[in-house]
Design a protein around this motif. Structure first.
Motif, PDB file in Angstrom:
ATOM      1  N   PHE A  82       0.867  10.638 -22.820  1.00 13.17           N
ATOM      2  CA  PHE A  82      -0.425  10.799 -22.152  1.00 13.17           C
ATOM      3  C   PHE A  82      -0.208  10.803 -20.642  1.00 13.17           C
ATOM      4  O   PHE A  82       0.420   9.883 -20.098  1.00 13.17           O
ATOM      5  N   PRO A  83      -0.704  11.792 -19.926  1.00 17.41           N
ATOM      6  CA  PRO A  83      -0.477  11.861 -18.477  1.00 17.41           C
ATOM      7  C   PRO A  83      -1.188  10.730 -17.725  1.00 17.41           C
ATOM      8  O   PRO A  83      -2.159  10.153 -18.206  1.00 17.41           O
ATOM      9  N   ARG A  84      -0.693  10.450 -16.544  1.00 21.09           N
ATOM     10  CA  ARG A  84      -1.215   9.338 -15.748  1.00 21.09           C
ATOM     11  C   ARG A  84      -2.689   9.524 -15.412  1.00 21.09           C
ATOM     12  O   ARG A  84      -3.472   8.566 -15.478  1.00 21.09           O
ATOM     13  N   ASP A  85      -3.076  10.742 -15.063  1.00 19.67           N
ATOM     14  CA  ASP A  85      -4.474  10.949 -14.689  1.00 19.67           C
ATOM     15  C   ASP A  85      -5.414  10.709 -15.866  1.00 19.67           C
ATOM     16  O   ASP A  85      -6.551  10.251 -15.695  1.00 19.67           O
ATOM     17  N   LEU A  86      -4.940  10.983 -17.088  1.00 22.87           N
ATOM     18  CA  LEU A  86      -5.748  10.707 -18.266  1.00 22.87           C
ATOM     19  C   LEU A  86      -5.907   9.199 -18.450  1.00 22.87           C
ATOM     20  O   LEU A  86      -7.006   8.715 -18.750  1.00 22.87           O
ATOM     21  N   ARG A  87      -4.829   8.459 -18.268  1.00 23.56           N
ATOM     22  CA  ARG A  87      -4.907   7.000 -18.400  1.00 23.56           C
ATOM     23  C   ARG A  87      -5.871   6.416 -17.362  1.00 23.56           C
ATOM     24  O   ARG A  87      -6.622   5.484 -17.650  1.00 23.56           O
ATOM     25  N   GLU A  88      -5.851   6.960 -16.173  1.00 24.33           N
ATOM     26  CA  GLU A  88      -6.772   6.488 -15.138  1.00 24.33           C
ATOM     27  C   GLU A  88      -8.217   6.796 -15.522  1.00 24.33           C
ATOM     28  O   GLU A  88      -9.119   5.968 -15.329  1.00 24.33           O
ATOM     29  N   GLU A  89      -8.437   7.988 -16.070  1.00 23.10           N
ATOM     30  CA  GLU A  89      -9.780   8.356 -16.517  1.00 23.10           C
ATOM     31  C   GLU A  89     -10.240   7.442 -17.654  1.00 23.10           C
ATOM     32  O   GLU A  89     -11.397   7.004 -17.694  1.00 23.10           O
ATOM     33  N   ALA A  90      -9.315   7.146 -18.580  1.00 24.49           N
ATOM     34  CA  ALA A  90      -9.650   6.272 -19.707  1.00 24.49           C
ATOM     35  C   ALA A  90      -9.995   4.860 -19.226  1.00 24.49           C
ATOM     36  O   ALA A  90     -10.883   4.201 -19.788  1.00 24.49           O
ATOM     37  N   MET A  91      -9.326   4.388 -18.187  1.00 19.49           N
ATOM     38  CA  MET A  91      -9.640   3.070 -17.632  1.00 19.49           C
ATOM     39  C   MET A  91     -11.048   3.051 -17.039  1.00 19.49           C
ATOM     40  O   MET A  91     -11.777   2.052 -17.165  1.00 19.49           O
ATOM     41  N   VAL A  92     -11.435   4.142 -16.410  1.00 15.43           N
ATOM     42  CA  VAL A  92     -12.798   4.237 -15.879  1.00 15.43           C
ATOM     43  C   VAL A  92     -13.807   4.162 -17.035  1.00 15.43           C
ATOM     44  O   VAL A  92     -14.841   3.484 -16.937  1.00 15.43           O
ATOM     45  N   CYS A  93     -13.501   4.836 -18.135  1.00 13.03           N
ATOM     46  CA  CYS A  93     -14.386   4.816 -19.302  1.00 13.03           C
ATOM     47  C   CYS A  93     -14.475   3.411 -19.892  1.00 13.03           C
ATOM     48  O   CYS A  93     -15.557   2.953 -20.287  1.00 13.03           O
ATOM     49  N   LEU A  94     -13.345   2.725 -19.953  1.00 15.62           N
ATOM     50  CA  LEU A  94     -13.335   1.351 -20.457  1.00 15.62           C
ATOM     51  C   LEU A  94     -14.122   0.421 -19.548  1.00 15.62           C
ATOM     52  O   LEU A  94     -14.843  -0.472 -20.011  1.00 15.62           O
ATOM     53  N   ASP A  95     -13.987   0.623 -18.256  1.00 14.82           N
ATOM     54  CA  ASP A  95     -14.752  -0.184 -17.321  1.00 14.82           C
ATOM     55  C   ASP A  95     -16.248   0.051 -17.518  1.00 14.82           C
ATOM     56  O   ASP A  95     -17.051  -0.885 -17.401  1.00 14.82           O
ATOM     57  N   ARG A  96     -16.602   1.280 -17.848  1.00 10.55           N
ATOM     58  CA  ARG A  96     -18.016   1.611 -18.040  1.00 10.55           C
ATOM     59  C   ARG A  96     -18.612   0.858 -19.216  1.00 10.55           C
ATOM     60  O   ARG A  96     -19.807   0.535 -19.203  1.00 10.55           O
ATOM     61  N   VAL A  97     -17.806   0.549 -20.227  1.00 14.59           N
ATOM     62  CA  VAL A  97     -18.321  -0.182 -21.387  1.00 14.59           C
ATOM     63  C   VAL A  97     -17.977  -1.669 -21.330  1.00 14.59           C
ATOM     64  O   VAL A  97     -18.188  -2.403 -22.292  1.00 14.59           O
ATOM     65  N   GLY A  98     -17.414  -2.092 -20.193  1.00 16.41           N
ATOM     66  CA  GLY A  98     -17.146  -3.508 -19.985  1.00 16.41           C
ATOM     67  C   GLY A  98     -15.904  -4.052 -20.655  1.00 16.41           C
ATOM     68  O   GLY A  98     -15.808  -5.255 -20.927  1.00 16.41           O
ATOM     69  N   LEU A  99     -14.910  -3.194 -20.909  1.00 19.85           N
ATOM     70  CA  LEU A  99     -13.710  -3.655 -21.616  1.00 19.85           C
ATOM     71  C   LEU A  99     -12.417  -3.296 -20.887  1.00 19.85           C
ATOM     72  O   LEU A  99     -11.350  -3.261 -21.510  1.00 19.85           O
ATOM     73  N   ALA A 100     -12.473  -3.067 -19.590  1.00 24.33           N
ATOM     74  CA  ALA A 100     -11.257  -2.717 -18.853  1.00 24.33           C
ATOM     75  C   ALA A 100     -10.217  -3.824 -18.942  1.00 24.33           C
ATOM     76  O   ALA A 100      -9.011  -3.555 -18.945  1.00 24.33           O
ATOM     77  N   ASP A 101     -10.666  -5.068 -19.044  1.00 18.42           N
ATOM     78  CA  ASP A 101      -9.727  -6.195 -19.099  1.00 18.42           C
ATOM     79  C   ASP A 101      -9.031  -6.322 -20.444  1.00 18.42           C
ATOM     80  O   ASP A 101      -8.092  -7.106 -20.591  1.00 18.42           O
ATOM     81  N   ARG A 102      -9.439  -5.529 -21.436  1.00 15.21           N
ATOM     82  CA  ARG A 102      -8.812  -5.593 -22.772  1.00 15.21           C
ATOM     83  C   ARG A 102      -7.963  -4.356 -23.044  1.00 15.21           C
ATOM     84  O   ARG A 102      -7.525  -4.140 -24.174  1.00 15.21           O
ATOM     85  N   ALA A 103      -7.689  -3.548 -22.025  1.00 10.95           N
ATOM     86  CA  ALA A 103      -7.044  -2.247 -22.204  1.00 10.95           C
ATOM     87  C   ALA A 103      -5.700  -2.329 -22.898  1.00 10.95           C
ATOM     88  O   ALA A 103      -5.344  -1.450 -23.694  1.00 10.95           O
ATOM     89  N   ALA A 104      -4.919  -3.365 -22.620  1.00  8.76           N
ATOM     90  CA  ALA A 104      -3.557  -3.441 -23.150  1.00  8.76           C
ATOM     91  C   ALA A 104      -3.490  -4.057 -24.545  1.00  8.76           C
ATOM     92  O   ALA A 104      -2.438  -4.017 -25.192  1.00  8.76           O
ATOM     93  N   GLU A 105      -4.581  -4.605 -25.034  1.00 11.76           N
ATOM     94  CA  GLU A 105      -4.564  -5.284 -26.334  1.00 11.76           C
ATOM     95  C   GLU A 105      -4.618  -4.283 -27.490  1.00 11.76           C
ATOM     96  O   GLU A 105      -5.235  -3.218 -27.365  1.00 11.76           O
ATOM     97  N   PRO A 106      -4.006  -4.629 -28.623  1.00 11.41           N
ATOM     98  CA  PRO A 106      -4.183  -3.787 -29.808  1.00 11.41           C
ATOM     99  C   PRO A 106      -5.656  -3.753 -30.199  1.00 11.41           C
ATOM    100  O   PRO A 106      -6.343  -4.782 -30.176  1.00 11.41           O
ATOM    101  N   ALA A 107      -6.145  -2.598 -30.556  1.00 12.65           N
ATOM    102  CA  ALA A 107      -7.565  -2.454 -30.870  1.00 12.65           C
ATOM    103  C   ALA A 107      -7.988  -3.348 -32.030  1.00 12.65           C
ATOM    104  O   ALA A 107      -9.130  -3.802 -32.087  1.00 12.65           O
ATOM    105  N   GLY A 108      -7.059  -3.612 -32.948  1.00  9.80           N
ATOM    106  CA  GLY A 108      -7.386  -4.423 -34.110  1.00  9.80           C
ATOM    107  C   GLY A 108      -7.705  -5.866 -33.789  1.00  9.80           C
ATOM    108  O   GLY A 108      -8.251  -6.579 -34.636  1.00  9.80           O
ATOM    109  N   ARG A 109      -7.402  -6.338 -32.605  1.00 11.66           N
ATOM    110  CA  ARG A 109      -7.697  -7.722 -32.227  1.00 11.66           C
ATOM    111  C   ARG A 109      -9.125  -7.912 -31.737  1.00 11.66           C
ATOM    112  O   ARG A 109      -9.586  -9.029 -31.568  1.00 11.66           O
ATOM    113  N   LEU A 110      -9.823  -6.840 -31.477  1.00 12.03           N
ATOM    114  CA  LEU A 110     -11.164  -6.926 -30.924  1.00 12.03           C
ATOM    115  C   LEU A 110     -12.201  -7.171 -32.019  1.00 12.03           C
ATOM    116  O   LEU A 110     -11.968  -6.871 -33.192  1.00 12.03           O
TER     117      LEU A 110
END
Length: 218
Positions: A82-110
């Motif tokens: 995945f290119p860097r600019d995509l990861r940056e865009e995805a972080m913005v999307c995560l921040d929009r839903v209030g989960l930027a701080d959980r970005a590195a966690e496996p999704a199954g832990r949420l």
């Protein structure tokens, strides 16, 4: 994988309508997989009842997957590409839903509500202008359900998205929706602003189910 609500599934090309046509932004999206239909449907994101995240992958990787439709094939072979600019865009999307701080966690832990918010972030990363949510809160507790539907309504207002959610919780629809459309027997039985929805409207929609249940009980 559970089948989505037929009307919603038809809109994103997962189901074929028995009759009629599907229009997206005023253009017909045919059943065929021609380039124009695919382009139109890429503007429509789906949030499923079962979120379909890759549980062992990170939250960030799952959100990046929303962009697979516009990535060159070589970048879609593994999340490592995945290119860097995509990861940056995805972080913005995560921040929009209030989960930027959980970005590195496996999704199954949420929690279930958090996973549904990740699915919404994935839809944002798809750059869709239409979001269809198929019973997105049916498996959530009341607090999480309120948060998820509230988030969808907020995105519709703040980002100009067209959001349509299939819900079986009339109170949630009344609090968050602009318009409520109720289907009964495959036909529109109610179509009104949420604030104008009456008890009689709800009775018309749910009374047949209650009568059937009472007959079976007897």
């Amino acid at each position: 994988m559970c089948s989505p609500e037929p009307a919603v599934g038809c809109a994103v090309g997962l189901e074929t309508p028995d009759d009629g046509t599907i229009h997206i932004h005023g253009r017909e999206a045919g059943a065929a997989r021609d380039a124009e239909s695919v382009r139109l449907r890429r503007r429509t994101a789906m949030v499923f009842q079962q979120v379909h995240l890759v549980r062992r992958r990170s939250v960030l990787d799952n959100v990046c997957a929303g962009a697979l439709g516009r990535l060159p094939l070589r970048h879609s072979l593994t999340p490592l590409l995945f290119p860097r600019d995509l990861r940056e865009e995805a972080m913005v999307c995560l921040d929009r839903v209030g989960l930027a701080d959980r970005a590195a966690e496996p999704a199954g832990r949420l929690s279930g509500g958090q996973q549904q918010r990740v699915a919404i972030a994935r839809a944002l990363c798809q750059r869709a202008s239409i979001v269809l949510a198929d019973e997105p809160v049916s498996a959530l507790d009341p607090v999480a359900a309120e948060q998820v539907v509230g988030l969808l309504a907020e995105l519709a207002r703040d980002q100009g998205l067209a959001v349509a959610a299939v819900l079986h919780q009339p109170l949630l629809a009344r609090r968050h929706a602009d318009r409520v459309v109720g289907l009964l027997g495959g036909r529109v039985a109610v179509d009104a602003p949420a604030g104008a929805l009456t008890e009689a409207d709800l009775e018309a929609l749910y009374a047949p189910d209650r009568r059937t249940a009472e007959q079976e009980y007897r």
